[in-house]
Motif scaffolding. Structure first.
Motif, PDB file in Angstrom:
ATOM      1  N   ALA A 240      -0.434  48.584 -15.751  1.00 12.00           N
ATOM      2  CA  ALA A 240      -1.355  49.529 -16.379  1.00 12.00           C
ATOM      3  C   ALA A 240      -2.062  50.397 -15.347  1.00 12.00           C
ATOM      4  O   ALA A 240      -2.172  51.615 -15.500  1.00 12.00           O
ATOM      5  CB  ALA A 240      -2.367  48.767 -17.239  1.00 12.00           C
ATOM      6  N   THR A 241      -2.570  49.773 -14.291  1.00 10.20           N
ATOM      7  CA  THR A 241      -3.244  50.568 -13.264  1.00 10.20           C
ATOM      8  C   THR A 241      -2.257  51.473 -12.539  1.00 10.20           C
ATOM      9  O   THR A 241      -2.597  52.604 -12.166  1.00 10.20           O
ATOM     10  CB  THR A 241      -3.954  49.653 -12.252  1.00 10.20           C
TER      11      THR A 241
ATOM     12  N   ARG B 211      12.361  57.019 -12.050  1.00 10.21           N
ATOM     13  CA  ARG B 211      12.085  58.395 -12.475  1.00 10.21           C
ATOM     14  C   ARG B 211      11.627  59.231 -11.295  1.00 10.21           C
ATOM     15  O   ARG B 211      11.960  60.400 -11.187  1.00 10.21           O
ATOM     16  CB  ARG B 211      10.998  58.368 -13.562  1.00 10.21           C
ATOM     17  N   GLY B 212      10.841  58.608 -10.417  1.00  6.26           N
ATOM     18  CA  GLY B 212      10.412  59.315  -9.210  1.00  6.26           C
ATOM     19  C   GLY B 212       9.039  59.933  -9.362  1.00  6.26           C
ATOM     20  O   GLY B 212       8.480  60.036 -10.448  1.00  6.26           O
ATOM     21  N   ASP B 213       8.492  60.350  -8.258  1.00  3.89           N
ATOM     22  CA  ASP B 213       7.174  60.976  -8.212  1.00  3.89           C
ATOM     23  C   ASP B 213       7.236  62.205  -7.328  1.00  3.89           C
ATOM     24  O   ASP B 213       8.123  62.360  -6.488  1.00  3.89           O
ATOM     25  CB  ASP B 213       6.133  60.004  -7.635  1.00  3.89           C
ATOM     26  N   ARG B 214       6.287  63.064  -7.523  1.00  5.05           N
ATOM     27  CA  ARG B 214       6.065  64.226  -6.665  1.00  5.05           C
ATOM     28  C   ARG B 214       7.325  65.084  -6.533  1.00  5.05           C
ATOM     29  O   ARG B 214       7.772  65.665  -7.511  1.00  5.05           O
ATOM     30  CB  ARG B 214       5.536  63.764  -5.314  1.00  5.05           C
TER      31      ARG B 214
ATOM     32  N   ARG C 183      -0.246  56.691 -10.938  1.00  2.00           N
ATOM     33  CA  ARG C 183       0.881  57.612 -10.785  1.00  2.00           C
ATOM     34  C   ARG C 183       0.578  58.955 -11.433  1.00  2.00           C
ATOM     35  O   ARG C 183       0.999  60.003 -10.924  1.00  2.00           O
ATOM     36  CB  ARG C 183       2.145  57.001 -11.392  1.00  2.00           C
ATOM     37  N   ALA C 184      -0.131  58.935 -12.548  1.00  2.00           N
ATOM     38  CA  ALA C 184      -0.502  60.196 -13.184  1.00  2.00           C
ATOM     39  C   ALA C 184      -1.429  60.999 -12.285  1.00  2.00           C
ATOM     40  O   ALA C 184      -1.203  62.192 -12.031  1.00  2.00           O
ATOM     41  CB  ALA C 184      -1.168  59.927 -14.533  1.00  2.00           C
ATOM     42  N   VAL C 185      -2.461  60.359 -11.780  1.00  2.00           N
ATOM     43  CA  VAL C 185      -3.451  61.062 -10.958  1.00  2.00           C
ATOM     44  C   VAL C 185      -2.840  61.524  -9.639  1.00  2.00           C
ATOM     45  O   VAL C 185      -2.953  62.702  -9.261  1.00  2.00           O
ATOM     46  CB  VAL C 185      -4.672  60.155 -10.712  1.00  2.00           C
ATOM     47  N   ASP C 186      -2.185  60.616  -8.933  1.00  2.00           N
ATOM     48  CA  ASP C 186      -1.615  60.968  -7.626  1.00  2.00           C
ATOM     49  C   ASP C 186      -0.501  62.004  -7.763  1.00  2.00           C
ATOM     50  O   ASP C 186      -0.360  62.902  -6.923  1.00  2.00           O
ATOM     51  CB  ASP C 186      -1.077  59.715  -6.932  1.00  2.00           C
ATOM     52  N   GLY C 187       0.306  61.866  -8.824  1.00  2.00           N
ATOM     53  CA  GLY C 187       1.394  62.808  -9.014  1.00  2.00           C
ATOM     54  C   GLY C 187       0.909  64.219  -9.274  1.00  2.00           C
ATOM     55  O   GLY C 187       1.440  65.191  -8.720  1.00  2.00           O
TER      56      GLY C 187
ATOM     57  N   TYR D 207       4.700  55.120 -21.487  1.00  2.00           N
ATOM     58  CA  TYR D 207       4.017  55.609 -20.290  1.00  2.00           C
ATOM     59  C   TYR D 207       3.083  56.770 -20.653  1.00  2.00           C
ATOM     60  O   TYR D 207       3.336  57.917 -20.305  1.00  2.00           O
ATOM     61  CB  TYR D 207       5.034  56.038 -19.221  1.00  2.00           C
ATOM     62  N   PRO D 208       1.983  56.470 -21.358  1.00  2.00           N
ATOM     63  CA  PRO D 208       1.081  57.543 -21.796  1.00  2.00           C
ATOM     64  C   PRO D 208       0.485  58.350 -20.653  1.00  2.00           C
ATOM     65  O   PRO D 208       0.270  59.564 -20.798  1.00  2.00           O
ATOM     66  CB  PRO D 208      -0.016  56.791 -22.560  1.00  2.00           C
ATOM     67  N   MET D 209       0.233  57.714 -19.527  1.00  2.00           N
ATOM     68  CA  MET D 209      -0.426  58.413 -18.429  1.00  2.00           C
ATOM     69  C   MET D 209       0.580  59.055 -17.471  1.00  2.00           C
ATOM     70  O   MET D 209       0.572  60.269 -17.260  1.00  2.00           O
ATOM     71  CB  MET D 209      -1.343  57.452 -17.674  1.00  2.00           C
ATOM     72  N   SER D 210       1.455  58.254 -16.864  1.00  2.00           N
ATOM     73  CA  SER D 210       2.303  58.772 -15.786  1.00  2.00           C
ATOM     74  C   SER D 210       3.413  59.682 -16.282  1.00  2.00           C
ATOM     75  O   SER D 210       4.008  60.417 -15.491  1.00  2.00           O
ATOM     76  CB  SER D 210       2.904  57.619 -14.977  1.00  2.00           C
ATOM     77  N   VAL D 211       3.712  59.673 -17.575  1.00  2.00           N
ATOM     78  CA  VAL D 211       4.685  60.617 -18.129  1.00  2.00           C
ATOM     79  C   VAL D 211       3.987  61.698 -18.945  1.00  2.00           C
ATOM     80  O   VAL D 211       4.071  62.884 -18.639  1.00  2.00           O
ATOM     81  CB  VAL D 211       5.747  59.890 -18.973  1.00  2.00           C
ATOM     82  N   LEU D 212       3.235  61.312 -19.984  1.00  2.00           N
ATOM     83  CA  LEU D 212       2.691  62.311 -20.902  1.00  2.00           C
ATOM     84  C   LEU D 212       1.498  63.062 -20.322  1.00  2.00           C
ATOM     85  O   LEU D 212       1.499  64.304 -20.268  1.00  2.00           O
ATOM     86  CB  LEU D 212       2.319  61.644 -22.230  1.00  2.00           C
ATOM     87  N   VAL D 213       0.463  62.356 -19.887  1.00  2.00           N
ATOM     88  CA  VAL D 213      -0.704  63.045 -19.327  1.00  2.00           C
ATOM     89  C   VAL D 213      -0.313  63.814 -18.060  1.00  2.00           C
ATOM     90  O   VAL D 213      -0.772  64.934 -17.832  1.00  2.00           O
ATOM     91  CB  VAL D 213      -1.851  62.046 -19.059  1.00  2.00           C
ATOM     92  N   HIS D 214       0.539  63.221 -17.237  1.00  2.00           N
ATOM     93  CA  HIS D 214       1.040  63.910 -16.049  1.00  2.00           C
ATOM     94  C   HIS D 214       1.670  65.246 -16.439  1.00  2.00           C
ATOM     95  O   HIS D 214       1.368  66.300 -15.855  1.00  2.00           O
ATOM     96  CB  HIS D 214       2.074  63.015 -15.359  1.00  2.00           C
TER      97      HIS D 214
END
Length: 520
Positions: free
Chosen positions: A132-133, A472-475, A138-142, A172-179
């Protein structure tokens, strides 16, 4: 179903301050405009509205009643889309430095409320604390990566003609959708999100409340996908449709956007496979197996299928079975002492009791039709509270040779169920790894680099790892899919910005489109 048996000698209890009631009180304190006594509100036309019929909902963690989605009707959704277009026409002219500042302020607010957002994810979709964290981080940092580099990415580009409509799965509500929402807004677009029906509405509501306070043009609504499709997919006001979910729903969305010639990003499921061919580094495989069960394999990049060279099957089992027996399952907030850290679990429940029953039924049917059960986890080893509802929990299962008539043979189970298929030739290996007409990721474990270089291009996945899992990857990392696993523009890195902006005349975006397929 309730927990029974002696799973642990220690007596477990809910970690103090982490109940759903605690989380709800904190939400009402942080964002009283978005949370009422007993419900969340919809956000459209820059205002929070108590419209829609609220559906009852329970937490997969232990059956606790939680906030359900307030489902609006088609007419209300159309009003929300028209209001979003008005926001879009104003926002697209806001100077980039101001857009960047507002998105950065939103990220600061999300980071400030990280623990509350994570706690909501635990209760709403059953994520263990670590997962969860990580979703929040990932959403914020991405998005911060995009904030830092957006000037170059937008050089020579302009916002779309209408808002971006986002329809995403619950996992993934944050790292996919909110991002995605924040990057789309940073690029100059108003954004619309449909809250997933199966979970995450409170987390999304809090995140959108923090974004709306900073002046971002965000719309958040709940409702039936079928009822709202005319507004969120087909409406002429929509500039782009971004969808993450299953192939059945995705196919309907794909047909609609293709008919309308609308910009689209459609990430769909595929059977991601892990091949084993002329391989000997079994210690490395043993180390990675538990990581592949993260969040109960409820991920678009999970690996539920192993395709194993028959002559290596005994060595594979010797590496696989000890690893899968170490998996830790249980209540994500159950602790032995009030000051104990959150439990270190590989996964908790699946999304709901209905999904758990579906998986149990699929496994039972596959075994009845000839699949060989190689491993079944035991609920007696799980960490549960005394007497808690465990109907949404599925212990890990591994089956050999699922029958072709079983959904487990050709489709992603979206749960902690592994299947193994044995092959004798390289041609059989490739056929088995390509069983679902395209996938997002795949991995081939082989000792010989030349063998990998020869076989990997024939595996129909967007990313293929050599003995290591792909994500999926980041950045800056790009993301897409082969075959039926993806339609429309690819994303990740600068491609996400390109997907939601206009570039030079005649530009062909990397992706899978009705008239072309272009790899980045």
């Amino acid at each position: 179903m309730t927990a029974a048996g002696a799973q642990d000698a220690e007596a477990l209890a809910l970690k103090p301050g982490t109940s759903w009631a605690d989380a709800w009180r904190r939400c009402r304190t942080v964002a009283p405009e978005a949370f009422r006594d007993d419900r969340v509100l919809n956000l459209w036309d820059a205002g929070w509205r108590a419209d829609g019929r609220v559906l009852p909902a329970t937490s997969p963690v232990d059956g606790t009643p939680i906030a359900g989605p307030p489902r609006i009707d088609a007419a209300t959704a159309q009003h929300a889309v028209r209001a979003s277009l008005d926001q879009h026409r104003a926002w697209r002219h806001v100077p980039l430095p101001e857009r960047r500042a507002r998105v950065a302020a939103t990220l600061d607010a999300l980071a400030q409320h990280r623990e509350l957002l994570a706690l909501l994810l635990v209760w709403e979709i059953g994520k263990p604390w670590r997962s969860a964290t990580a979703d929040v981080d990932r959403a914020v940092d991405g998005v911060r990566w995009y904030v830092d580099g957006i000037d170059e990415m937008l050089d020579g580009r302009a916002p779309l003609d209408g808002p971006v409509s986002n329809i995403a799965s619950w996992n993934y509500p944050m790292s996919v959708l909110v991002h995605a929402l924040l990057v789309q807004a940073l690029a100059g677009n108003a954004v619309i999100a449909k809250a997933p029906t199966d979970g995450g509405v409170a987390c999304l509501t809090l995140a959108c409340a923090l974004a709306a306070r900073e002046g971002l043009p965000v719309t958040l609504v709940s409702g039936s996908g079928g009822e709202l499709s005319q507004a969120l997919v087909r409406a002429p006001e929509i500039g782009c449709v971004s969808f993450v979910g299953g192939r059945d729903t995705g196919a309907a969305v794909a047909t609609a956007v293709a008919d309308l010639g609308k910009r689209h990003i459609l990430e769909q499921e595929g059977l991601n496979t892990w091949g084993i061919w002329n391989f000997t580094d079994w210690d490395a495989l043993t180390r990675v197996i538990p990581k592949l069960f993260d969040y109960g394999k409820q991920r678009c990049t999970a690996y539920p299928r192993f395709v194993v060279q028959r002559q290596l099957f005994d060595a594979f089992l010797a590496a696989y079975l000890p690893a899968v027996r170490t998996l830790r399952v249980g209540h994500p907030l159950a602790v032995a002492a009030p000051d104990a850290p959150y439990p270190a679990l590989d996964f908790g429940p699946v999304i709901n009791a209905a999904k758990a029953k579906e998986l149990h039924d699929q496994v039972a049917e596959a075994v009845d039709r000839g699949a060989v059960p190689l491993h079944r986890g035991s609920a007696a080893d799980a960490r549960f509270l005394p007497g808690q509802d465990t109907s949404a929990y599925v212990q890990p299962v591994t089956l050999l040779n699922p029958p072709r008539s079983s959904p487990l043979h050709h489709a992603e189970p979206f749960g902690p169920v592994d299947t193994i298929v044995l092959v004798d030739t390289e041609a059989e290996l490739l056929a088995a790894m390509n069983a679902s007409n395209g996938a997002l990721v795949a991995t081939l474990s082989t000792d010989d680099p030349a063998t990998y270089d020869r076989l990997a291009p024939q595996i129909r996945a967007f990313k293929v790892g050599h003995g290591v899992p792909r994500s999926r990857g980041d950045r800056e990392e790009l993301f897409g899919g082969h075959g039926a696993s993806w339609r429309g523009a690819f994303v990740g890195g600068e491609l996400l910005v390109r997907a939601v902006t206009h570039g030079p005349a005649g530009e062909r975006l990397p992706g899978n489109f009705p008239d072309h397929h272009l790899m980045p």
